[in-house]
Design a protein around this motif. Structure first.
Motif, PDB file in Angstrom:
ATOM      1  N   GLU A 191       0.858  -1.178   0.000  1.00  0.00           N
ATOM      2  CA  GLU A 191       0.000   0.000   0.000  1.00  0.00           C
ATOM      3  C   GLU A 191       0.897   1.231   0.000  1.00  0.00           C
ATOM      4  OE1 GLU A 191       0.004  -2.312   2.329  1.00  0.00           O
ATOM      5  OE2 GLU A 191      -1.931  -3.316   2.316  1.00  0.00           O
ATOM      6  N   THR A 192       0.341   2.348  -0.506  1.00  0.00           N
ATOM      7  CA  THR A 192       1.151   3.559  -0.541  1.00  0.00           C
ATOM      8  C   THR A 192       1.264   4.112   0.872  1.00  0.00           C
ATOM      9  OG1 THR A 192       0.321   3.964  -2.720  1.00  0.00           O
ATOM     10  CG2 THR A 192       1.387   5.784  -1.644  1.00  0.00           C
ATOM     11  N   ALA A 193       2.433   4.006   1.438  1.00  0.00           N
ATOM     12  CA  ALA A 193       2.626   4.354   2.845  1.00  0.00           C
ATOM     13  C   ALA A 193       3.264   5.724   2.982  1.00  0.00           C
ATOM     14  CB  ALA A 193       3.479   3.278   3.507  1.00  0.00           C
ATOM     15  N   VAL A 194       2.443   6.760   2.798  1.00  0.00           N
ATOM     16  CA  VAL A 194       2.936   8.126   2.982  1.00  0.00           C
ATOM     17  C   VAL A 194       2.036   8.822   4.005  1.00  0.00           C
ATOM     18  CG1 VAL A 194       3.894   8.335   0.651  1.00  0.00           C
ATOM     19  CG2 VAL A 194       1.519   8.975   1.065  1.00  0.00           C
ATOM     20  N   SER A 222       6.924   7.135  -2.014  1.00  0.00           N
ATOM     21  CA  SER A 222       7.074   5.992  -1.106  1.00  0.00           C
ATOM     22  C   SER A 222       8.431   5.308  -1.313  1.00  0.00           C
ATOM     23  CB  SER A 222       5.929   5.015  -1.363  1.00  0.00           C
ATOM     24  OG  SER A 222       5.999   3.930  -0.491  1.00  0.00           O
TER      25      SER A 222
END
Lengths: 242, 252
Positions: free
Chosen positions: A84-87, A144
């Motif tokens: 998942e885009t972890a920002v 990311s």
């Protein structure tokens, strides 16, 4: 010394064996793709190797450091870009990068230099002041990935880095990953055949937690007498059923 | 090793700073956290001006609203933790040198100054509505800290267990309603009496409000009986929140 060396690495969840006696050796600077259908054990393997999940059996070493007994040393050598885009969505891109610099204890000077370097490397200058949550999926993945490199890892785990991206965004991310080749050991999980074929030095195919084969794309095609890599993959995975 | 230990507070503060920014930059948080208590204060003061009710006198109402406003902090903290878990942001950070204590303190600490700022705004509006300016306002703001800790820790607890959608229901609807009904802010619990009153006094909400009212009035003797229940609940919820956060961390 191998960048990654696993010996009978195993992880079970209740009655499911997610990773089953994995034996894998990856050389420093290599780009290794772990390929497999959903539930093959790719993400669990990455989670174990990055110190997120404790294995139930076997051993694994990152540059000779044990993933359980020397987890701090392992964490200092690895970077992870999760599926998942972890920002941090309400932080700007610059603040996201600065956050990771702060977590790794960089001085202000080193932080500024690192952000400048990554912004140039990933073409982030136009979006540095934009909130990360407002960016497109492709740009968020790029941020990311840049965040994963801040700790200057010698081993980088990319878990499905192009999942859900359009063709153009995927192609741009491939260029970035190609540019990283040789500077850092990369373990990339994907279920896109063309991605594994285009980017990797070697490919490992997993199914039901087991590593079925390891080789270059041409080797795997030759082994199955396939003309296309996708055919080779299907042949290997289906062959494992019988 | 020594330099690593020196770096730890800096790392934790970096993470705490990020958490504060995430909360403060969400316009909905500002709307509910500051706007809603202020609107309630103005509205009930307007009602009080037309139909005087002792419960809604400003010296009585302002402490209640200040405590009630804290219930929104639970929602903010819980949503932040739950969203970080769902988006894999926490998973990313678990692979960095941050340690469990850095995460727990990083989530809890930045919300406490936000709580103090929220109550300061509430009392400033109350002063504009006729609350006499005394040093007790300052002590009342500080006296909110244990209740703020309770609400924020409850947020960490919910965020560690529930997803973003569930957090909205549990913290956004259930807790704010419990906090309203069982705190004696909106109606006198003595008027209801019976089991309802007993339940209310077994929970921390009414104690937090009565503690705050007594401190604002400068009546320490009246405040003292309410200190232990509020601190006790804050400590117990913090303890449970830490355990549940560690459990979900291990699950990752």
């Amino acid at each position: 010394m191998y960048a990654i060396n696993t010996v009978n690495l195993t992880k079970t969840y209740k009655d499911i064996t997610a990773v089953d006696h994995l034996n894998l050796q990856i050389r420093p600077g290599e780009l290794f793709a772990l390929l497999g259908v959903n539930g093959a054990g790719k993400t669990t393997t990455i989670k174990m190797l990055s110190g997120l999940t404790r294995p139930d059996g076997g051993d694994a070493y990152i540059h000779g450091k044990h993933i359980v007994h020397e987890v701090a040393a392992v964490k200092s050598m690895t970077g992870v870009s999760p599926q998942e885009t972890a920002v941090a969505p309400n932080l700007t891109v610059r603040e996201n990068l600065a956050l990771m610099c702060g977590i790794y204890g960089f001085s202000k000077e080193k932080q500024a230099a690192k952000i400048h370097q990554l912004a140039a490397q990933f073409d982030l200058q136009p979006i540095l002041s934009k909130k990360a949550g407002k960016l497109s999926g492709g740009w968020q993945r790029r941020v990311s990935l840049a965040m994963a490199l801040i700790g200057e890892p010698s081993v980088l785990f990319l878990d499905e880095p192009t999942l859900g991206l359009d063709v153009l965004a995927r192609s741009e991310l491939w260029d970035i990953i190609r540019a990283l080749k040789g500077t850092v050991t990369i373990i990339l999980t994907t279920h896109y055949m063309e991605e594994a074929e285009a980017l990797s030095d070697r490919i490992g195919i997993m199914k039901d937690g087991r590593l079925l084969v390891v080789g270059t794309a041409p080797e795997l095609m030759a082994r199955t007498n396939a003309e296309r890599f996708e055919q080779a993959f299907i042949s290997i995975v289906k062959g494992a059923n019988t | 090793m020594k330099s690593m230990n020196k770096m730890r507070p800096a790392r934790m503060m970096t993470f705490a700073g990020r958490c504060a920014k995430e909360i403060l930059r969400d316009p909905l948080n500002l709307l509910f956290g500051v706007g809603f208590p202020v609107v309630l204060l103005l509205l009930l003061s307007a009602i009080q001006a037309n139909i005087p009710v002792p419960l809604f006198e400003i010296a009585h109402l302002a402490p209640g609203i200040a405590v009630f406003g804290l219930s929104f902090l639970t929602l903010f903290a819980a949503t932040l933790v739950a969203r970080d878990r769902e988006s894999a942001f926490l998973q990313r950070l678990y692979t960095t040198p941050l340690q469990a204590a850095d995460f727990i303190l990083g989530y809890l600490l930045p919300v406490l100054p936000i709580a103090l700022a929220q109550s300061a705004v509430c009392y400033l509006v109350a002063v504009a509505l006729g609350l006499p300016v005394t040093v007790h306002i300052l002590t009342a703001v500080l006296a909110l800290l244990p209740a703020a800790m309770f609400y924020v820790a409850f947020g960490l607890l919910c965020g560690s267990v529930f997803n973003v959608k569930q957090v909205g229901g549990i913290c956004g609807a259930l807790l704010t309603n419990l906090s309203a009904w069982l705190s004696g802010v909106w109606f006198d619990l003595e008027l209801v009496g019976g089991a309802f009153r007993k339940i209310a006094y077994a929970l921390p909400f009414v104690h937090a409000v009565e503690l705050e009212r007594a401190v604002l009035a400068g009546n320490i003797a009246e405040a003292l009986p309410h200190v232990a229940p509020v601190i006790g609940y804050a400590a117990a919820v913090t303890f449970c929140a830490v355990l549940l956060f560690l459990r979900q961390m291990k699950k990752q």
